[in-house]
Write a protein that holds these residues in place. Structure first.
Motif, PDB file in Angstrom:
ATOM      1  N   TRP A 369     -22.695  23.828 -24.516  1.00  0.00           N
ATOM      2  CA  TRP A 369     -22.933  23.839 -23.078  1.00  0.00           C
ATOM      3  C   TRP A 369     -24.395  23.602 -22.667  1.00  0.00           C
ATOM      4  O   TRP A 369     -24.530  22.564 -21.807  1.00  0.00           O
ATOM      5  CB  TRP A 369     -22.368  25.039 -22.285  1.00  0.00           C
ATOM      6  CG  TRP A 369     -22.858  25.227 -20.816  1.00  0.00           C
ATOM      7  CD1 TRP A 369     -21.694  24.648 -19.963  1.00  0.00           C
ATOM      8  CD2 TRP A 369     -23.756  25.443 -20.268  1.00  0.00           C
ATOM      9  NE1 TRP A 369     -22.260  24.679 -18.611  1.00  0.00           N
ATOM     10  CE2 TRP A 369     -23.643  25.057 -18.875  1.00  0.00           C
ATOM     11  CE3 TRP A 369     -24.948  26.094 -20.709  1.00  0.00           C
ATOM     12  CZ2 TRP A 369     -24.531  25.419 -17.755  1.00  0.00           C
ATOM     13  CZ3 TRP A 369     -25.875  26.298 -19.614  1.00  0.00           C
ATOM     14  CH2 TRP A 369     -25.839  26.161 -18.146  1.00  0.00           C
ATOM     15  N   LEU A 370     -25.157  24.289 -23.385  1.00  0.00           N
ATOM     16  CA  LEU A 370     -26.421  24.094 -23.086  1.00  0.00           C
ATOM     17  C   LEU A 370     -27.162  23.001 -23.462  1.00  0.00           C
ATOM     18  O   LEU A 370     -27.692  22.074 -22.811  1.00  0.00           O
ATOM     19  CB  LEU A 370     -27.465  25.123 -23.934  1.00  0.00           C
ATOM     20  CG  LEU A 370     -28.986  25.155 -23.410  1.00  0.00           C
ATOM     21  CD1 LEU A 370     -29.203  25.286 -22.057  1.00  0.00           C
ATOM     22  CD2 LEU A 370     -29.743  26.265 -24.488  1.00  0.00           C
ATOM     23  N   GLU A 371     -26.392  22.225 -24.791  1.00  0.00           N
ATOM     24  CA  GLU A 371     -26.950  20.813 -24.956  1.00  0.00           C
ATOM     25  C   GLU A 371     -26.431  19.804 -23.975  1.00  0.00           C
ATOM     26  O   GLU A 371     -27.394  18.968 -23.563  1.00  0.00           O
ATOM     27  CB  GLU A 371     -26.140  20.532 -26.417  1.00  0.00           C
ATOM     28  CG  GLU A 371     -26.657  21.198 -27.715  1.00  0.00           C
ATOM     29  CD  GLU A 371     -25.800  20.903 -28.654  1.00  0.00           C
ATOM     30  OE1 GLU A 371     -26.324  21.440 -29.813  1.00  0.00           O
ATOM     31  OE2 GLU A 371     -24.664  20.295 -28.437  1.00  0.00           O
ATOM     32  N   ASN A 372     -25.466  19.972 -23.328  1.00  0.00           N
ATOM     33  CA  ASN A 372     -24.928  19.016 -22.429  1.00  0.00           C
ATOM     34  C   ASN A 372     -25.611  19.217 -21.022  1.00  0.00           C
ATOM     35  O   ASN A 372     -26.149  18.108 -20.594  1.00  0.00           O
ATOM     36  CB  ASN A 372     -23.576  19.175 -22.308  1.00  0.00           C
ATOM     37  CG  ASN A 372     -22.409  19.081 -23.436  1.00  0.00           C
ATOM     38  OD1 ASN A 372     -23.071  17.858 -24.266  1.00  0.00           O
ATOM     39  ND2 ASN A 372     -21.391  19.680 -23.382  1.00  0.00           N
ATOM     40  N   TYR A 373     -26.184  20.587 -20.552  1.00  0.00           N
ATOM     41  CA  TYR A 373     -26.800  20.779 -19.559  1.00  0.00           C
ATOM     42  C   TYR A 373     -28.110  20.093 -19.628  1.00  0.00           C
ATOM     43  O   TYR A 373     -28.433  19.389 -18.507  1.00  0.00           O
ATOM     44  CB  TYR A 373     -26.886  22.421 -19.271  1.00  0.00           C
ATOM     45  CG  TYR A 373     -27.213  22.627 -17.955  1.00  0.00           C
ATOM     46  CD1 TYR A 373     -26.327  22.511 -16.818  1.00  0.00           C
ATOM     47  CD2 TYR A 373     -28.610  22.976 -17.671  1.00  0.00           C
ATOM     48  CE1 TYR A 373     -26.846  22.783 -15.279  1.00  0.00           C
ATOM     49  CE2 TYR A 373     -28.988  23.275 -16.297  1.00  0.00           C
ATOM     50  CZ  TYR A 373     -28.085  23.043 -15.284  1.00  0.00           C
ATOM     51  OH  TYR A 373     -28.651  23.366 -13.860  1.00  0.00           O
ATOM     52  N   LEU A 374     -28.797  20.211 -20.768  1.00  0.00           N
ATOM     53  CA  LEU A 374     -30.208  19.846 -20.799  1.00  0.00           C
ATOM     54  C   LEU A 374     -30.125  18.387 -20.866  1.00  0.00           C
ATOM     55  O   LEU A 374     -31.392  17.860 -20.821  1.00  0.00           O
ATOM     56  CB  LEU A 374     -30.787  20.706 -21.867  1.00  0.00           C
ATOM     57  CG  LEU A 374     -30.976  21.986 -21.743  1.00  0.00           C
ATOM     58  CD1 LEU A 374     -31.751  22.715 -23.218  1.00  0.00           C
ATOM     59  CD2 LEU A 374     -31.993  22.237 -20.536  1.00  0.00           C
TER      60      LEU A 374
END
Length: 711
Positions: A369-374
């Motif tokens: 999720w963090l990869e996609n968000y950033l």
């Protein structure tokens, strides 16, 4: 003695006159007492050391040796000057001599007193001053030597120096600097006495995402701290947020803790509440209605009504359930408070966001999720990470910290790795080509050096060599090698869990019907969401806790080595690395402790440093060394890659593959899992199941769950 004085003045041209007189007096009066060079060194060596300039102890001993030879060579001359020595060939009756003292003065002098020329007499006043000065210096030295040697770690501080351009300084002074880009030029960073960066420049272009990579202990975290603290100056209008410390627990609900970090929104809401109360109470003045209209307009402009939904999405992505979002922050553990700090940073959207190992406390679902968000981060991002997949997914540029400088590469980590490898190859080819060219030209010069017809050609070739640029040899980073201890074979069965159940609170099962078998060839990777029971499962496997139901069977000679994800908290920061191993395993030679540390890359002076002075990755290596000191034959590793650099993670994977014992690994580092995993077990909903298809299949499952939760 005159020769001795000349030698002293020649060797010590800046010697204090009083000290010179003192040394001269010691040599004069003690000439007969010096039986060897050591006696002379003991008498004046310490004083000479006080006035020595760039002279070692060996140099002082050499000077004392010369003085001794000069003194002994003057013995005959001294005998002549002082008169013949009277040899006693019969007993002397002191009483009779004393009775006739006036008449026998010369006789007494002939026995005990040497006649000396006035030129060799020492000024008593100067001698007393020199002795007092020497005693004062000796006293200071004794005070210093008597001070107890502290054996506690005193944290050193990082310092930075920076040269700011006059143009930027003028713009900053006028308050007219509105650039969104950040340039930090010509700066140095030191940690204690160690220089980390020297004469370095970095540029952070607005809207780009930078990954900072480099070996453990080179200063990545220090760089982030100095930027966030303002010691490295950036334009004052740029807001900076460094996610480093966990949120302090109190009664504030998690979602409110996130919303509060938007101070502009919070101030507007507070003002709206105050004005509304005043209007309802009838105490409002005429201007308040106009002000309330302005407040509403500003709240609408910043989309304040959408903030709770946005905060909830961020918290959910980082693993907070709706119930957890309403829970007070004081009820969360340290790992969850770190996630909360990350959520606050993502919600506030500073101009420059600094993240240090953001994936350390996250499970696979939160990492994805963090990869996609950033990837859609709107401002500037600088992140330190050692997760290869994260560095391939998020950064648009890579900063490579090495050799006290930072090199910039466009693209993600994979592109950086290829460019760096090709760059090193090109440099090596250039060095080799120049070497061959030099040899060819030098051969021509050597062949025709004395040929008159070729003199002009030879001179031309010599000048050609002088004009060639000096190419420095490539500085290759030392390869990281980790080595786990060899083990003896054990006959099966090694480890077996049969129908194991476990619950901390009756009626609330953590694990149900777990069946797990392992051998010395096992390479089992356990994955799953945080709180799914992975660490509990490890403790059952090692016998730290007993299952509520079911059976645990282990070989009687099985010896576990446990690496906890909180290993840093278990190390004594006030001990040196060697002392840490000695405290855990006393009675062994120091060479064995150092050899053990060296097997995990903690060698040389590093092994003698305080544990508290090491970087996170270096502390991890010390923890590995201590774990393996007991020669375990089965490793249980809980998040071992936290804080390790990419090269050390690679070395860890190779070491696990070479290890002759069994391994159970809990990790979310995709690179390591792909390197070592033979069996993949997923902790989910109170069960532990094996997945066919390995990590690729597990990642698809997680991505599918994320997609469904976002609908």
């Amino acid at each position: 003695m005159a020769d001795c004085g000349e030698l002293i003045k020649e060797e010590f041209p800046h010697i204090d006159d009083e000290l010179y007189q003192y040394i001269d007096g010691v040599l004069t009066n003690g000439c007969d007492d010096f039986e060897n060079i050591d006696d002379l060194y003991e008498a004046v060596g310490e004083v000479l050391q006080e006035v020595a300039e760039n002279k070692t102890d060996d140099d002082i001993r050499d000077i004392c040796s010369k003085l001794f030879r000069l003194l002994k060579s003057d013995e005959d001359a001294s005998t002549i000057k002082n008169g013949p020595t009277k040899v006693l060939n019969a007993p002397i009756h002191l009483g009779s001599i004393a009775a006739n003292l006036d008449n026998n003065v010369d006789e007494i002098k002939s026995i005990w007193v040497n006649h000396r020329e006035d030129g060799f007499k020492v000024d008593q006043r100067k001698l007393e001053k020199a002795e007092a000065k020497l005693q004062q210096k000796q006293g200071k030295r004794n005070d210093q030597s008597s001070k107890p040697v502290t054996n506690t770690f005193k944290p050193e501080t990082a310092t930075a120096s920076q040269v700011t351009s006059k143009k930027d300084a003028k713009l900053e002074a006028k308050g007219s600097n509105r650039t969104a880009d950040i340039r930090i030029e010509n700066f140095d960073i030191a940690y204690g006495e160690r220089v980390l960066l020297q004469g370095t420049d970095i540029t952070l272009a607005f809207g780009r995402r930078y990954g900072l990579v480099g070996r453990n202990g080179l200063g990545k975290t220090t760089l982030l701290r100095l930027i966030s603290s303002g010691q490295l100056r950036i334009p004052s209008h740029i807001s900076v947020l460094h996610v480093e410390q966990e949120v302090v627990g109190d009664d504030t609900p998690a979602i409110d803790s996130v919303l509060e970090c938007d101070t502009k929104r919070q101030n507007l809401l507070n003002r709206e509440k105050t004005i509304t109360q005043a209007i309802n109470n009838g105490t409002a003045d005429a201007n308040m209605s106009t002000e309330l209209t302005q407040v509403f307009a500003e709240l609408e402009a910043i989309e304040a009504d959408k903030a709770p939904a946005r905060a909830s999405v961020i918290l959910a992505g980082l693993g907070f359930t709706p119930e957890m979002q309403k829970r007070a922050t004081k009820h969360f553990s340290g790992g969850w408070r770190m996630r909360l700090a990350l959520a606050r940073a993502l919600f506030s959207r500073p101009d420059l966001l600094l993240l240090d190992e953001p994936t350390n406390m996250l499970d696979m679902k939160a990492i994805i999720w963090l990869e996609n968000y950033l990837q859609n981060w709107p401002t500037t991002l600088l992140v330190v990470s050692h997760d290869r997949h994260f560095l391939d997914s998020v950064p648009t540029d890579i900063f490579h910290l090495h050799s006290q400088r930072i090199d910039t590469y466009r693209g993600n980590y994979e592109a950086f790795d290829k460019i760096k490898t090709e760059k090193l190859k090109n440099q090596q080819r250039e060095i080799e080509a120049q070497r061959m060219h030099r040899e060819h030209v030098q051969k021509f010069i050597d062949t025709f050096r004395y040929n008159a017809n070729r003199a002009s050609s030879v001179q031309s070739k010599i000048k050609q060599l002088e004009r060639l640029p000096e190419l420095k040899p490539i500085e290759k980073e030392v390869e990281v090698v980790l080595k786990f201890p060899d083990t003896e074979l054990l006959s099966p069965p090694i480890l077996q869990l049969s129908e194991v159940n476990f619950e901390y609170v009756p009626g609330k099962p953590i694990l149900t019907n777990v069946c797990l078998g392992a051998t010395l060839e096992s390479r089992i990777c356990i994955v799953g969401d945080n709180g799914a029971g992975k660490t509990t499962l490890l403790k059952i496997i090692m016998g730290i806790i007993s299952p509520t139901a079911g059976t645990r069977t282990v070989h009687r000679n099985l010896k576990f080595g446990y690496f906890s994800q909180h290993h840093v908290d278990q190390l004594d920061m006030n001990l040196r690395c060697v002392q840490l191993l000695e405290a855990a395993f006393p009675g062994k030679p120091q060479e064995e402790y150092r050899r053990q540390l060296g097997g995990f890359g903690v060698s040389g002076d590093l092994a003698l440093q305080f544990v508290g002075s090491l970087s996170g990755g270096q502390k991890s290596r010390v923890a590995f060394a201590r774990m393996c000191m007991a020669a375990p034959n089965f490793l249980v590793l809980d998040e071992p890659t936290n804080h390790l650099d990419i090269e050390t993670i690679e070395a860890l994977g190779k070491a696990i593959n070479k290890y002759t014992g069994g391994v159970i690994l809990v990790s979310h580092d995709e690179r390591l899992i792909r390197m070592v995993c033979k069996e993949l077990w997923v902790c989910s909903q109170g069960t532990v199941k094996s997945i066919e298809g390995g990590f690729d299949e597990y990642r698809k499952i997680v991505e599918r769950e994320l997609a469904e939760s976002n609908k």
